[in-house]
Scaffold this motif. Structure first.
Motif, PDB file in Angstrom:
ATOM      1  N   ARG A 188      43.633  30.203  56.291  1.00  0.00           N
ATOM      2  CA  ARG A 188      45.380  30.456  56.823  1.00  0.00           C
ATOM      3  C   ARG A 188      45.949  29.460  56.811  1.00  0.00           C
ATOM      4  N   LEU A 191      33.987  39.471  48.076  1.00  0.00           N
ATOM      5  CA  LEU A 191      35.493  40.227  48.677  1.00  0.00           C
ATOM      6  C   LEU A 191      36.105  39.402  49.327  1.00  0.00           C
ATOM      7  N   THR A 192      35.178  38.658  50.344  1.00  0.00           N
ATOM      8  CA  THR A 192      36.110  37.659  51.042  1.00  0.00           C
ATOM      9  C   THR A 192      37.248  37.601  50.793  1.00  0.00           C
ATOM     10  N   GLN A 246      38.702  37.814  48.281  1.00  0.00           N
ATOM     11  CA  GLN A 246      39.981  38.880  47.125  1.00  0.00           C
ATOM     12  C   GLN A 246      40.524  38.556  48.812  1.00  0.00           C
ATOM     13  N   VAL A 247      40.308  39.030  49.890  1.00  0.00           N
ATOM     14  CA  VAL A 247      41.134  38.940  50.883  1.00  0.00           C
ATOM     15  C   VAL A 247      41.263  38.415  51.448  1.00  0.00           C
ATOM     16  N   ALA A 296      44.843  37.938  49.166  1.00  0.00           N
ATOM     17  CA  ALA A 296      45.683  39.073  49.348  1.00  0.00           C
ATOM     18  C   ALA A 296      46.180  38.415  50.865  1.00  0.00           C
ATOM     19  N   THR A 297      45.531  38.520  51.789  1.00  0.00           N
ATOM     20  CA  THR A 297      46.114  37.934  53.752  1.00  0.00           C
ATOM     21  C   THR A 297      46.899  36.979  53.265  1.00  0.00           C
ATOM     22  N   ASP A 350      47.434  39.384  45.079  1.00  0.00           N
ATOM     23  CA  ASP A 350      47.399  40.994  45.517  1.00  0.00           C
ATOM     24  C   ASP A 350      46.267  41.119  46.300  1.00  0.00           C
ATOM     25  N   GLY A 351      45.091  40.363  45.876  1.00  0.00           N
ATOM     26  CA  GLY A 351      43.619  40.583  46.314  1.00  0.00           C
ATOM     27  C   GLY A 351      42.740  41.194  45.110  1.00  0.00           C
ATOM     28  N   TYR A 352      43.499  41.032  44.131  1.00  0.00           N
ATOM     29  CA  TYR A 352      42.855  41.435  43.268  1.00  0.00           C
ATOM     30  C   TYR A 352      41.989  40.253  42.250  1.00  0.00           C
ATOM     31  N   PRO A 353      41.644  40.787  41.473  1.00  0.00           N
ATOM     32  CA  PRO A 353      40.770  39.404  40.832  1.00  0.00           C
ATOM     33  C   PRO A 353      41.387  39.638  39.152  1.00  0.00           C
ATOM     34  N   LEU A 389      56.273  41.118  50.900  1.00  0.00           N
ATOM     35  CA  LEU A 389      55.718  41.710  50.483  1.00  0.00           C
ATOM     36  C   LEU A 389      56.710  43.171  49.697  1.00  0.00           C
ATOM     37  N   ARG A 392      53.625  38.242  54.620  1.00  0.00           N
ATOM     38  CA  ARG A 392      52.802  38.013  54.586  1.00  0.00           C
ATOM     39  C   ARG A 392      52.672  37.158  56.275  1.00  0.00           C
TER      40      ARG A 392
END
Lengths: 272, 272
Positions: free
Chosen positions: A157, A188-189, A191-192, A195-196, A225-228, A255, A261
């Motif tokens: 952040r 995943l961490t 990715q998120v 996204a976050t 968007d968090g996708y690979p 968004l 965000r």
């Protein structure tokens, strides 16, 4: 306008400084030939990870004006690159640091010392206490952190609020195993985190086997968007992943017409 | 010692208060019969989501001592349950809130008003400004938040630092689509929130189609390692997911002898 970002996943050999450096430079050269303008390399990429003790690490460490950064600077100048590399650095006060260095054609533009140390790293490295740098490069605004740092959402952040469009993360993710069919939670961490914060996140992991430790080889470039955009085959192999990233788009945190965000945060309600 | 946690995914019908309530109560009854002691229901579970305007929402809302909470209290008393339900609540000052209510056999033990509002919700609901409550229930320490709140890692961190072992999240996740083969990033966000804080996270999503909006139906119960104990089939169907959770294990934030999710934080370096 997009820039091609590469993450280079390879298998450093503990203590083989010259060989590791040669393989790194070759991989950067290949990534540049494939069109990459930002290249991310793993954590402790020239030394390996599983030092027997601090003395071994110290013997392998180099200063920021050492041969690895000099060679990467030459490559960066030749190919118009920004390179992020994880190194065991000897800092100006003689302390060992687990660092990420951002190199462009003019030399090292930023050094970041890992703040959240993992495992036995405190026996070897002094933790940093400065926030992730965010560097306005020719190719976009790049933030730096190292491995376990990424698991602290406060840290990502901070880099995002400071303007990072792309967070580059050299890692050595030890493999704790996972349920069948699941993507590693470490990936995943990343990715998120993307996204976050609506940023790009580029993680270069390592592979190989070193004194009984194996790594996930979970490299990924995630979009806002968090996708690979691209994610490693989980087969333990060396591989370079390349994705075109519209880094300027990460400045826009919206968004929709209704949500954003950053604007939707309520920081006066948060405590650290 | 474990407790069985259930998340109930169903399809509320906009405006059909009596029918929605009847279907909710039947699903809670079934979950209890299957052994659940903690049951999580979706956001706005009795009213539906896509109100035409604030007047419609107001006509459908109920106070915290209204018929839904009274009926859930009866069920909770009969089956020794903790139930978390998302409701359109009329607060004591007459404002509409998008709330999560924790109900046990004695009645409502905590009310949480959604702090991070989504889409056009500000036209209807007043945002809360209190942190997620963490309730010491008979079955474990339960934190509450609603839908978009979960996408702010600061908020989950706060509930975890305040002692939540299980974070219960009624949601209505609208479906923005996703790349083929990818698990929804909303579900990943729940997984990573669990991993980052070593807590359980139980998300009850909805399904169905309401005035042109579709939902993901991405319900999940994630364990403290971030992997799903159970995750919805992404087929748009009503379904109840049940998992045995060792909630007390979430008090231990250690990853190994060397690392700890909380002790490794460096809060003096974080800014909100």
């Amino acid at each position: 306008m997009t820039v091609a970002v590469a993450v280079v996943q390879l298998a450093p050999v503990l203590g083989d400084l010259a060989g590791n450096r040669r393989r790194l430079l070759a991989a950067v050269d290949e990534a540049a030939a494939a069109g990459a303008r930002v290249v991310v390399l793993p954590e402790l990429a020239t030394t390996g990870y599983c030092f027997t003790d601090a003395a071994q690490a110290r013997a392998l460490a180099e200063p920021v004006d050492g041969p690895t950064v000099r060679a990467l600077t030459d490559l960066a100048a030749r190919h118009d690159l920004v390179v992020v590399v994880g190194l065991a650095l000897l800092d100006p006060e003689g302390r060992l640091r687990n660092s990420a260095v951002l190199v462009d054609g003019d030399g090292p533009a930023a050094v970041y010392d890992k703040v959240h140390l993992w495992g036995r790293e405190p026996d070897v490295f002094t933790a940093g206490d400065a926030p992730p740098p965010v560097v306005a490069t020719r190719h976009g605004r790049v933030g730096l952190m190292v491995c376990y740092d990424l698991e602290f959402p406060e840290w990502v952040r901070r880099a995002a609020l400071d303007g990072a469009e792309l967070v580059c993360v050299p890692v050595n993710w030890p493999d704790p195993g996972r349920p069948d069919g699941e993507r590693p939670v470490e990936t995943l961490t990343a990715q998120v985190a993307a996204a976050t914060n609506r940023v790009y996140v580029a993680v270069a992991d390592r592979v190989g086997d070193e004194r009984g430790t194996r790594w996930i080889g979970g490299s990924v470039i995630a979009g806002p968007d968090g996708y690979p955009l691209v994610v490693s085959r989980l087969d333990g192999s060396s591989q370079t992943l390349l994705a075109d990233c519209d880094l300027a788009s990460a400045r826009d945190k919206a968004l929709s017409r209704h949500n954003d965000r950053f604007a939707d945060r309520r920081p006066h309600l948060y405590s650290s």
